[in-house]
Design a protein around this motif. Structure first.
Motif, short mmCIF file in Angstrom:
data_model
loop_
_atom_site.label_atom_id
_atom_site.label_comp_id
_atom_site.label_asym_id
_atom_site.label_seq_id
_atom_site.Cartn_x
_atom_site.Cartn_y
_atom_site.Cartn_z
N TRP A 5 0.94 -1.36 -0.36
CA TRP A 5 -0.06 0.35 -0.32
C TRP A 5 0.51 1.41 0.18
O TRP A 5 0.61 2.12 -0.57
CB TRP A 5 -0.95 -0.29 1.16
N ALA A 6 1.61 1.08 0.76
CA ALA A 6 3.12 2.29 0.88
C ALA A 6 3.35 2.51 -0.18
O ALA A 6 3.82 4.31 -1.14
CB ALA A 6 3.70 2.18 2.16
N ILE A 7 4.29 1.49 -1.31
CA ILE A 7 5.23 1.25 -2.53
C ILE A 7 3.45 2.66 -3.37
O ILE A 7 3.93 3.59 -3.93
CB ILE A 7 5.41 0.16 -2.89
N PHE A 8 2.26 1.74 -3.47
CA PHE A 8 1.48 2.97 -4.38
C PHE A 8 0.97 3.84 -3.79
O PHE A 8 1.22 4.46 -5.19
CB PHE A 8 0.42 1.45 -4.08
N VAL A 9 1.02 4.10 -2.56
CA VAL A 9 1.07 5.70 -2.60
C VAL A 9 1.69 6.69 -2.92
O VAL A 9 1.32 7.79 -3.87
CB VAL A 9 0.31 6.22 -0.88
N LEU A 10 3.31 6.50 -3.27
CA LEU A 10 3.94 7.00 -2.89
C LEU A 10 4.83 7.16 -4.35
O LEU A 10 4.76 8.16 -5.38
CB LEU A 10 6.02 6.08 -2.64
N PRO A 31 10.40 17.16 -2.09
CA PRO A 31 9.28 17.34 -0.46
C PRO A 31 7.45 17.71 -0.22
O PRO A 31 7.01 16.93 0.12
CB PRO A 31 9.47 18.22 0.14
N HIS A 32 7.69 17.53 -1.89
CA HIS A 32 5.86 18.29 -2.14
C HIS A 32 5.45 16.36 -2.17
O HIS A 32 4.29 16.21 -1.68
CB HIS A 32 5.75 19.07 -2.90
N ALA A 33 6.41 16.11 -3.40
CA ALA A 33 5.47 14.55 -3.62
C ALA A 33 5.16 13.46 -2.05
O ALA A 33 4.12 12.60 -1.61
CB ALA A 33 5.95 14.27 -4.27
N ARG A 34 6.26 14.04 -1.35
CA ARG A 34 6.43 13.22 0.01
C ARG A 34 4.98 13.38 0.76
O ARG A 34 4.53 12.56 1.42
CB ARG A 34 8.00 13.32 0.17
N GLU A 35 5.18 14.85 0.88
CA GLU A 35 3.91 15.59 1.96
C GLU A 35 2.66 14.84 1.36
O GLU A 35 2.42 14.58 2.37
CB GLU A 35 4.10 16.68 1.88
N HIS A 36 2.52 14.84 0.20
CA HIS A 36 1.05 14.46 -0.24
C HIS A 36 0.99 12.70 -0.11
O HIS A 36 -0.19 12.45 0.63
CB HIS A 36 0.99 14.58 -1.74
N ALA A 37 1.99 12.15 0.15
CA ALA A 37 2.05 10.97 -0.06
C ALA A 37 1.35 10.63 1.91
O ALA A 37 0.67 10.06 2.92
CB ALA A 37 3.17 9.90 -0.09
N PHE A 38 2.42 11.32 2.48
CA PHE A 38 2.19 11.25 4.28
C PHE A 38 1.05 11.83 4.22
O PHE A 38 -0.02 11.56 5.68
CB PHE A 38 2.72 12.16 4.42
N ASP A 39 0.25 13.01 3.93
CA ASP A 39 -1.29 13.54 3.69
C ASP A 39 -1.61 12.61 3.43
O ASP A 39 -3.16 12.14 4.29
CB ASP A 39 -1.08 14.65 2.84
N LYS A 53 0.45 4.30 12.14
CA LYS A 53 0.85 2.73 11.30
C LYS A 53 1.84 4.02 9.64
O LYS A 53 2.17 3.31 9.36
CB LYS A 53 0.79 2.41 11.87
N ALA A 54 0.23 4.08 9.32
CA ALA A 54 0.25 4.22 7.92
C ALA A 54 1.63 5.33 7.54
O ALA A 54 2.27 4.88 6.88
CB ALA A 54 -0.97 4.48 7.93
N VAL A 55 1.82 5.89 8.50
CA VAL A 55 2.77 6.95 7.87
C VAL A 55 3.64 6.67 8.84
O VAL A 55 4.99 6.57 7.87
CB VAL A 55 2.21 8.63 9.28
N ALA A 56 4.44 6.05 9.49
CA ALA A 56 5.36 5.24 9.84
C ALA A 56 5.59 4.07 8.65
O ALA A 56 6.90 3.92 8.52
CB ALA A 56 5.41 4.28 11.69
#
Length: 77
Positions: A5-10, A31-39, A53-56
């Motif tokens: 899931w994390a790979i897909f979101v990233l 950094p903008h793409a990373r922040e979007h994935a964290f959001d 846990k999802a953020v981690a």
């Protein structure tokens, strides 16, 4: 499931990309793409996974990916 899931979101956020020749994931260092994935992780984590846990998991995947493909020559990036 959380790693996939994390790979897909990233990938969807544009934070990582796949080497077209070898298939390795590469960190785009955007950094903008990373922040979007964290959001996305905070707002819409996978079912049964708390947002922290999802953020981690997003952070763990980012930390495990380099910015270049280990199989590509340095001048082909």
């Amino acid at each position: 499931m959380p790693r996939g899931w994390a790979i897909f979101v990233l990938q969807e956020a544009g934070a990582i990309r796949e080497c077209e020749e070898h298939g390795w994931m590469q960190d785009r260092a955007d950094p903008h793409a990373r922040e979007h994935a964290f959001d996305v992780a905070r707002r819409d984590p996978p079912a049964g996974i708390p947002p922290d846990k999802a953020v981690a998991e997003i952070r763990d995947v980012l930390n495990s990916i380099g910015d270049s493909c280990p199989e590509c020559s340095p001048d082909s990036d």
